[in-house]
Write an enzyme that holds these catalytic residues in place. Sequence first.
Site, PDB file in Angstrom:
ATOM      1  CE  LYS A   1     -19.773 -37.629  26.777  1.00  0.00           C
ATOM      2  NZ  LYS A   1     -18.701 -38.468  26.198  1.00  0.00           N
ATOM      3  NE  ARG A   2     -25.161 -46.777  28.712  1.00  0.00           N
ATOM      4  CZ  ARG A   2     -24.536 -46.779  27.540  1.00  0.00           C
ATOM      5  NH1 ARG A   2     -24.149 -45.652  26.964  1.00  0.00           N
ATOM      6  NH2 ARG A   2     -24.316 -47.919  26.898  1.00  0.00           N
TER       7      ARG A   2
END
Lengths: 304, 304
Positions: free
Chosen positions: A105-106
């Site tokens: 989830k960058r």
Amino acid sequence: MIQKLVNEIKKKNAPIVVGLDPQMSFIPEELLNKYYAEKGHTLDAVADAIYDYNVGLMDAVSDLIPAVKPQVAMYEQFGIPGIIAYKKTVDYAHTKGLVVIGDIKRGDIGSTSTAYAVGHIGSVEIGGEKIYPFDEDIVTVNPYLGSDGVKPFIEVCNKEDRGIFVLVKTSNPSSGEFQDREIDGRPLYEIVADKVTEWGLDSMDGDYSNVGAVVGATYPEMGILLRKAMPKAYILVPGYGAQGGSGKDLKGFFNEDGLGAIVNSSRGIIAAYKNEKYAGMDYKDAARQATIDMIEDIRVNALS
Amino acid sequence: MIQKLVNEIKKKNAPIVVGLDPQMSFIPEELLNKYYAEKGHTLDAVADAIYDYNVGLMDAVSDLIPAVKPQVAMYEQFGIPGIIAYKKTVDYAHTKGLVVIGDIKRGDIGSTSTAYAVGHIGSVEIGGEKIYPFDEDIVTVNPYLGSDGVKPFIEVCNKEDRGIFVLVKTSNPSSGEFQDREIDGRPLYEIVADKVTEWGLDSMDGDYSNVGAVVGATYPEMGILLRKAMPKAYILVPGYGAQGGSGKDLKGFFNEDGLGAIVNSSRGIIAAYKNEKYAGMDYKDAARQATIDMIEDIRVNALS
């Protein structure tokens, strides 16, 4: 890359992914104690126990499933030793022929998003040599910063034949606080879905795009709508099992050919031995049986 | 924690933070070559060069500034050796008395957000012992998943006296794609700002809350509005310098007492030696002079 995932899903006849999200409370005590005895009460000991546990899980289920999804937060919480366990897990999964979806989830901007992308699904060049630092096949990406945050990932996908799943509608109760708010009469998650379609146009790999989406199993009516809104995007579906989603909720996430979605279960499989349904089994046998049960649930209730 | 940051800002009379975002092209060649000679063209060599470069930068400017902000992506791109350099940078910054703002932009849900929070600004408990894996003082957080994603960070902030800055309006050109879209007549970033205020109510530390916000210097008119909308939130302001923001754009981000905001510059300081304005200086002297110039710009154009 998405074509490789589709091929593996067809081969195993199982559109599911096992989430390797090792909370300490899931790891069998004898495993933890083994490494405590060796290394004391240290991050190293926990990290070694996590990796050992993951190897056991992958050995138990890898013939049944196309992919695993390690959740990097569960490793990052144990600092550098934890991240070493994450990397070893990615590598071991590859030796078992599994597609690795790094749930990271960058999302950042410009050169910073490029740094995440090359570090996870691409390569850095050092003195003319290409090195793949983490080497996941696919990663999850947060879209809040807009195209500047997502496009660097897509550039790396196109260059290295990798994939991303962009968060569209997450499985958690408060996902609606921002994602459901209406903009010109349409919820934000639909606006993001439009962008996913647009972003994915130039990244086709077979019938689907290397740019996919995350849509939670806990919102089946939105799954139906988003399946149609993003016809070329594979959908990664978290929230099955422990979070409340079940096979019958998932019909709308799939296309008529049985493709288009891959459903994740983490706790329901990796900690199945703590569920009374699998009482008496060790963690590996319980994980295997829970995987078989999940595949059956999805075949019967979502795909037929 | 925010009170500690305010004290340091007052002591140094400098509401600025230096972003330690080491791109390979910023690192002086002699430094890279030194470690290539020792360790070959490896991730280890680059990671050692990054840490050496950061130590030089911190030695050059730590008496002038209250805080540093390492951008974890720039370390993560070099895999495990990169993350080791990140952790060593955090520790070295603490020995220089600097507040460390980890620019990690993490955000997930429930137990996963808790894992990020305890790993970065909190502690894990192993066999009854508390260990602080990364030990930053403050981190940045992505709000797209709603309260479920942010509250676990706040719980850790309250327990450990640490802080967070929640992304509200980011500095990049495409931040408006989602953040500016209107919901009931108000842009999404204002809806997020309302939540920041609400989330921060029970985390007061002096005049400000440990729950702050990120608002880009590149959007000065929104800075004025958001300063008023979140009266208790400290604002971390990226986008100064290389991204286009300048001192005169920043007046509205501060309160009348000269507090309430801290402005970040990364490239403009750490790669100042590549700017013709500082030609002939080594990277440390250039960074120091660029820091002095930035402080002067903000004192004269934003604070007077």
